[in-house]
Enzyme design. Structure first.
Site, PDB file in Angstrom:
ATOM      1  N   ASP A 137     101.745 -12.504  61.216  1.00  0.00           N
ATOM      2  CA  ASP A 137     103.298 -13.232  61.009  1.00  0.00           C
ATOM      3  C   ASP A 137     103.817 -13.400  59.471  1.00  0.00           C
ATOM      4  O   ASP A 137     105.005 -13.164  59.783  1.00  0.00           O
ATOM      5  CB  ASP A 137     103.704 -13.305  62.848  1.00  0.00           C
ATOM      6  N   ASP A 164     107.272 -21.194  58.882  1.00  0.00           N
ATOM      7  CA  ASP A 164     107.992 -19.961  59.950  1.00  0.00           C
ATOM      8  C   ASP A 164     110.289 -20.098  59.024  1.00  0.00           C
ATOM      9  O   ASP A 164     110.752 -19.404  59.490  1.00  0.00           O
ATOM     10  CB  ASP A 164     108.505 -20.121  61.422  1.00  0.00           C
TER      11      ASP A 164
HETATM   12  N1  GLY Z   1     106.092 -15.186  64.727  1.00  0.00           N
HETATM   13  C1  GLY Z   1     105.627 -15.271  65.943  1.00  0.00           C
HETATM   14  C2  GLY Z   1     105.977 -14.372  67.221  1.00  0.00           C
HETATM   15  O1  GLY Z   1     106.144 -13.585  67.360  1.00  0.00           O
HETATM   16  O2  GLY Z   1     105.989 -14.250  68.668  1.00  0.00           O
END
Ligand code: GLY
Length: 422
Positions: free
Chosen positions: A199, A139
């Site tokens: 994601d 992330d």
């Molecule tokens: N990347 C985690 C979410 O969208 O909850």
């Protein structure tokens, strides 16, 4: 009244009616233009600024009260969401959401030019610096890109540039050439060997940036390979996306196609569709490769033509939930989608107007139906996002990333509207 006078009178009356009618038409068309054009940029920037000031104030109040570490002993630094009881939840820099508050402050600086926003943004951005060495999460693109990245774009501060390059170096340590993708999560290792989530497409932007500024192609080569692997493995025939693809690290083959935050493995988790749309649109911007534009267009088609998408264009948290049964919406998915559609339209001239209208209507819905009352929700801009419904976590609450992408989408719309008017 003789015939001549009557004629003059009637002609005058007709002209008068005609003039009044023309005024009515002009007024009506200016009203409908306003409606079609979506919400008012400066009103929403002013409102958002008042809310974010309050959010910063409330954040500092909690930290000053001594509640400044979480259960793992990590320092709390920025806001993430509201708890069910309405209290403000703060998070440490390690949390994947940490970049969105500083990012929102940078966007306010970009839109207003006010030094107050710059100094607030700097203060909260610096709180994340240590994460540049983190290699335990994918992330970093969200965390460092939205904070230091946005700050670098607006200030050119070379210290931010160094932080971002180190962050990109940390991120590519998670790449496995056998799989052809960056590993997303390290948790649930009993279930998944090498999970890659949709994601993750969002984190590639940091890598494209790093190749551009360092001249080292390694970052963008990894980003392109990751995007190709994701395109080939995450998408179904109808161009909806799986959430989690689990790979075998020896053979590179797919082991499982799962969900983590969606309704079930074969469902279309709303935010996952939004991440994919935004991620592939951005990847096309960075590479010019047609395969990425094609998939982005197909994802947009799936999203916008889905029979379960409500009339106000704010999706339920998963496209496969039964509409009208009180399932919560996910405003964050709509905010990410709106922002992506403004950009996608700039690459597809034939659909530019259609995407612009849809994205503007999404923003209008958010502004009219889903925003906080002034001074409400501790200072978040929008309400009604859903983080992780299957875990009953962050259901139907304000969440920081919804605000960030809402602000970003407003700015994109404003730029497009200004250039269309020139
Ligand atoms: N990347 C985690 C979410 O969208 O909850």
């Amino acid at each position: 009244m003789n015939a001549k006078t009557r004629l003059v009178f009637l002609t005058g009356k007709r002209s008068f009616i005609l003039i009044v009618w023309m005024f009515i038409c002009l007024f009506a068309s200016s009203c409908s233009m306003k409606k079609n054009n979506g919400p008012d940029f400066s009103e929403l920037v002013t409102f958002s600024g008042q809310q974010l000031e309050l959010l910063a104030e409330n954040t500092e109040k909690i930290l000053e009260s001594g509640n400044n570490v979480n259960r793992q002993g990590r320092l709390l630094v920025v806001p993430r969401n509201l708890n069910e009881d309405g209290t403000l939840r703060l998070i440490p820099s390690r949390d994947w959401v940490s970049g969105f508050f500083p990012g929102s402050l940078w966007l306010m600086y970009q839109y207003t030019g006010l030094p107050r926003w710059k100094s607030l943004a700097e203060k909260y951005t610096l709180r994340l610096e240590n994460e540049k060495y983190t290699t335990t999460t994918h992330d970093l693109g969200f965390m460092m890109g939205c904070s230091f990245g946005k700050g670098y774009e607006l200030t050119g501060n070379p210290a931010y540039r160094d932080v971002l390059i180190q962050s990109a170096r940390s991120l590519i340590t998670r790449y496995n050439p056998v799989v052809g993708a960056i590993r997303s999560w390290d948790h649930n290792s009993d279930k998944w060997q090498y999970p890659v989530i949709i994601d993750n497409m969002m984190n590639l932007e940091l890598l494209f940036w790093a190749s551009r500024v360092t001249g080292d192609p390694i970052f963008s080569e990894i980003a392109v390979k990751h995007a190709q692997t994701s395109l080939a493995s995450h998408y179904r025939n109808d161009f909806s996306s799986y959430h989690v693809i689990d790979f075998d690290t020896i053979t590179g083959e797919i082991r499982n196609k799962h969900t983590h935050q969606g309704l079930h493995h074969e469902s279309a988790w709303a935010r996952g569709q939004a991440w994919g749309l935004y991620g592939f649109t951005m990847t096309y911007r960075e590479t010019g490769m047609a395969e990425f534009l094609n998939i982005a267009e197909r994802i947009a088609d799936f999203y916008l033509s889905h029979p379960n998408l409500p009339e106000d264009l704010i999706p339920y948290w998963d496209f496969n939930v039964e509409p009208g049964q009180g399932e919560p919406r996910d405003v964050s998915a709509a905010a990410i989608t709106a922002s992506a559609l403004f950009e996608l339209g700039s690459f597809i001239p034939g659909k530019k107007q259609f995407y612009h209208e849809k994205a503007s209507a999404m923003l209008a819905s958010m502004a009219n139906k889903y925003r906080s009352a002034p001074g409400g929700n501790q200072g978040f801009i929008l309400a009604h996002s859903t983080g992780h419904k299957p875990h009953n976590s962050e259901v139907d609450v304000p969440i920081m990333y919804a605000d960030y992408y809402f602000l970003e989408a407003l700015g994109r719309k404003n730029n497009l509207d200004k250039s269309n008017n020139n």
